[in-house]
Scaffold this active site. Structure first.
Site, PDB file in Angstrom:
ATOM      1  N   CYS A   1       1.020  -1.275  -0.116  1.00  0.00           N
ATOM      2  CA  CYS A   1      -0.100  -0.040   0.068  1.00  0.00           C
ATOM      3  C   CYS A   1       0.704   1.091  -0.032  1.00  0.00           C
ATOM      4  CB  CYS A   1      -0.871  -0.070   1.197  1.00  0.00           C
ATOM      5  SG  CYS A   1      -2.149  -1.512   1.037  1.00  0.00           S
TER       6      CYS A   1
ATOM      7  N   HIS B   1      -3.665   7.105   1.976  1.00  0.00           N
ATOM      8  CA  HIS B   1      -3.835   5.651   1.367  1.00  0.00           C
ATOM      9  C   HIS B   1      -5.321   5.146   1.968  1.00  0.00           C
ATOM     10  CE1 HIS B   1      -4.291   1.645   0.293  1.00  0.00           C
ATOM     11  NE2 HIS B   1      -3.926   1.220   1.413  1.00  0.00           N
TER      12      HIS B   1
ATOM     13  N   ASN C   1     -10.149  -0.548  -0.942  1.00  0.00           N
ATOM     14  CA  ASN C   1      -8.721  -0.421  -0.888  1.00  0.00           C
ATOM     15  C   ASN C   1      -7.971  -0.783  -2.255  1.00  0.00           C
ATOM     16  OD1 ASN C   1      -5.624  -0.841  -0.371  1.00  0.00           O
ATOM     17  ND2 ASN C   1      -6.192  -1.650   1.520  1.00  0.00           N
TER      18      ASN C   1
HETATM   19  O1  UT7 Z   1      -4.049  -1.624   3.172  1.00  0.00           O
HETATM   20  C1  UT7 Z   1      -3.503  -2.231   3.939  1.00  0.00           C
HETATM   21  C2  UT7 Z   1      -3.188  -2.168   5.356  1.00  0.00           C
HETATM   22  N1  UT7 Z   1      -4.578  -2.937   5.744  1.00  0.00           N
HETATM   23  C3  UT7 Z   1      -5.340  -2.092   6.617  1.00  0.00           C
HETATM   24  O2  UT7 Z   1      -5.224  -1.065   7.112  1.00  0.00           O
HETATM   25  C4  UT7 Z   1      -6.589  -3.001   7.319  1.00  0.00           C
HETATM   26  C5  UT7 Z   1      -6.513  -3.012   8.734  1.00  0.00           C
HETATM   27  N2  UT7 Z   1      -7.582  -3.273   9.260  1.00  0.00           N
HETATM   28  C6  UT7 Z   1      -8.729  -2.876   9.180  1.00  0.00           C
HETATM   29  O3  UT7 Z   1      -9.123  -2.052   8.428  1.00  0.00           O
HETATM   30  C7  UT7 Z   1      -9.828  -3.425  10.275  1.00  0.00           C
HETATM   31  O4  UT7 Z   1      -9.142  -4.339  11.156  1.00  0.00           O
HETATM   32  C8  UT7 Z   1     -10.970  -4.547   9.454  1.00  0.00           C
HETATM   33  C9  UT7 Z   1     -11.772  -3.754   8.858  1.00  0.00           C
HETATM   34  C10 UT7 Z   1     -10.312  -5.568   8.620  1.00  0.00           C
HETATM   35  C11 UT7 Z   1     -11.784  -5.016  10.564  1.00  0.00           C
HETATM   36  O5  UT7 Z   1     -12.317  -4.079  11.325  1.00  0.00           O
HETATM   37  P1  UT7 Z   1     -12.366  -4.518  13.218  1.00  0.00           P
HETATM   38  O6  UT7 Z   1     -12.932  -3.505  13.697  1.00  0.00           O
HETATM   39  O7  UT7 Z   1     -10.981  -4.607  13.375  1.00  0.00           O
HETATM   40  O8  UT7 Z   1     -12.902  -5.687  13.200  1.00  0.00           O
HETATM   41  P2  UT7 Z   1     -12.369  -7.073  13.891  1.00  0.00           P
HETATM   42  O9  UT7 Z   1     -11.369  -7.841  13.018  1.00  0.00           O
HETATM   43  O10 UT7 Z   1     -11.905  -6.925  15.272  1.00  0.00           O
HETATM   44  O11 UT7 Z   1     -13.808  -8.197  13.976  1.00  0.00           O
HETATM   45  C12 UT7 Z   1     -14.990  -7.633  14.718  1.00  0.00           C
HETATM   46  C13 UT7 Z   1     -16.036  -8.485  14.683  1.00  0.00           C
HETATM   47  C14 UT7 Z   1     -15.636 -10.032  14.706  1.00  0.00           C
HETATM   48  O12 UT7 Z   1     -16.575 -10.913  15.171  1.00  0.00           O
HETATM   49  P3  UT7 Z   1     -16.739 -11.002  16.873  1.00  0.00           P
HETATM   50  O13 UT7 Z   1     -14.879 -12.086  16.821  1.00  0.00           O
HETATM   51  O14 UT7 Z   1     -16.465  -9.830  17.529  1.00  0.00           O
HETATM   52  O15 UT7 Z   1     -17.595 -11.941  17.105  1.00  0.00           O
HETATM   53  C15 UT7 Z   1     -15.350 -10.439  13.081  1.00  0.00           C
HETATM   54  O16 UT7 Z   1     -15.523 -11.805  12.845  1.00  0.00           O
HETATM   55  O17 UT7 Z   1     -16.492  -8.424  13.313  1.00  0.00           O
HETATM   56  C16 UT7 Z   1     -16.569  -9.790  12.618  1.00  0.00           C
HETATM   57  N3  UT7 Z   1     -16.390  -9.407  11.014  1.00  0.00           N
HETATM   58  C17 UT7 Z   1     -17.382  -9.200  10.447  1.00  0.00           C
HETATM   59  N4  UT7 Z   1     -18.543  -9.091  10.500  1.00  0.00           N
HETATM   60  C18 UT7 Z   1     -19.325  -8.679   9.412  1.00  0.00           C
HETATM   61  C19 UT7 Z   1     -15.118  -9.590  10.513  1.00  0.00           C
HETATM   62  N5  UT7 Z   1     -15.316  -9.286   9.159  1.00  0.00           N
HETATM   63  C20 UT7 Z   1     -16.668  -9.040   8.868  1.00  0.00           C
HETATM   64  C21 UT7 Z   1     -17.571  -8.812   7.936  1.00  0.00           C
HETATM   65  N6  UT7 Z   1     -18.756  -8.565   8.283  1.00  0.00           N
HETATM   66  N7  UT7 Z   1     -16.868  -8.596   6.647  1.00  0.00           N
END
Ligand code: UT7
Length: 335
Positions: free
Chosen positions: A118, A259, A289
């Protein structure tokens, strides 16, 4: 303030190209257990563009490059150097830069691909600037282009909702002595972050085999929450550092072009520098992204929206796999 040479490099043209096909959050609801509300709230993404099968990164890369050349008012055969940041090259080799060179008829150019995930566009921009300031190149094309859809596991809701396909390109040239173009950049890497975001197979360490295919090792692996923590801190810091060390404050910035990985990561950097929403370029809602393509395509959108004028103070920043990060500060020098 970084050491300046006599020649100053500036952006003189910007272009983008995206596939027509839109994949909305409603479409994704039919593919994995997700919903529009979660995706919008957690990421800011509403839809992303997806290439048809058989389209490689060179296709939209070449179109974005042609648009950037047209904007700069130069012919393809005037280009000295083509740098293509991408994590989704058409193939391992030859370089996508070679493919695009032929497609656009840049008959006098040399070039190479650059892998900075990225942050790849910012790394390539810094390379272009260095070549120009050293007097080795006069007209450089930097083309961020990705077909992220080709390396996603479409059954993994943690990652498949995040990315999109597309391309953005800039022309970098030596600008008149009386003008200021790109005047500072910060770039960094930390290999300790590699374990959080990578693609395991397909390289020399783990070539393709039936086993790697069966285990879905040719797709993006991301420990989202870990990457998020580092990205929030890293992107805010690298943005604040470049603004501070050049003696500016938030209100001096005309446009902040981060980004586009997650709206919450962008907002953290925005807050750290003290920027209003009106100073920030956002395209994640419509494109997701797009890795190395996100900054140059956001620049093109801002240009089309009339948000970039001669002399506008522009701050770019990124954080990505590696880990990699960077920021860049420049005055706008394109027509
Ligand atoms: O460009 C390269 C660099 N990459 C990034 O900058 C990405 C960085 N990471 C992020 O943007 C975020 O971590 C995500 C958008 C990927 C995830 O958001 P989050 O707020 O960190 O969510 P999480 O991974 O902590 O997940 C929270 C909950 C989980 O459920 P439980 O364990 O709390 O029951 C996940 O299983 O959300 C669930 N979850 C979803 N629910 C609905 C994960 N993905 C999804 C989804 N739809 N697509």
């Amino acid at each position: 303030m970084a050491v300046r040479s006599l020649l100053t490099a500036g952006i003189t043209g910007v272009g983008m190209s995206f596939p027509e096909k839109r994949l909305t959050n409603a479409d994704l609801e039919k593919m994995v257990a997700t919903n529009d509300e979660w995706i919008v709230e957690r990421t800011g993404i509403r839809e992303r563009r997806i290439c048809e099968e058989g389209i490689g990164a060179s296709f939209h890369g070449a179109k974005a490059a042609e648009a950037a050349l047209e904007h700069a008012g130069i012919r393809p055969d005037e280009v000295d150097l083509i740098i293509v940041p991408t994590v989704t090259p058409d193939m391992m080799f030859p370089a996508t830069a070679c493919l695009i060179q032929e497609m656009i008829g840049a008959t006098d150019a040399w070039g190479f691909d650059l892998e900075g995930a990225c942050s790849g566009f910012l790394f390539a921009l810094q390379n272009a600037r260095a070549q120009i300031e050293a007097g080795h190149a006069k007209k450089v094309l930097v083309i961020g282009t990705e077909v992220m859809s080709s390396i996603l596991d479409w059954t993994d809701r943690n990652s498949c909702i995040l990315f999109g396909d597309g391309a953005g390109a800039v022309v970098v040239e030596a600008v008149d002595e009386s003008r200021i173009g790109i005047f500072d950049a910060i770039n960094g890497i930390d290999g300790a972050g590699g374990k959080f975001l990578h693609m395991k197979a397909g390289g020399s360490l783990m070539p393709a085999s039936q086993e790697t295919i069966d285990n879905k090792l040719h797709t993006v692996f991301q420990a989202g929450r870990d990457v998020y923590k580092f990205a929030v801190k890293g992107m805010a810091k690298v943005t604040k550092d470049i603004v501070d060390r050049n003696g500016f404050i938030g209100s001096d910035v005309d446009l902040f072009v981060p980004h586009q990985a997650n709206i919450r990561i962008i907002e953290a950097a925005q807050r750290r520098v003290g920027l209003e929403d009106s100073q920030v370029a956002i395209t994640i809602d419509r494109f997701g992204n797009t890795t190395a393509a996100s900054i140059p395509s956001a620049l093109r959108v801002a240009y089309e929206d009339g948000r970039l004028k001669e002399g506008s103070l522009v701050v770019l920043c990124a954080f990505g796999a590696g880990f990699t990060w960077g920021s860049c500060i420049l005055r706008w020098t394109a027509p």
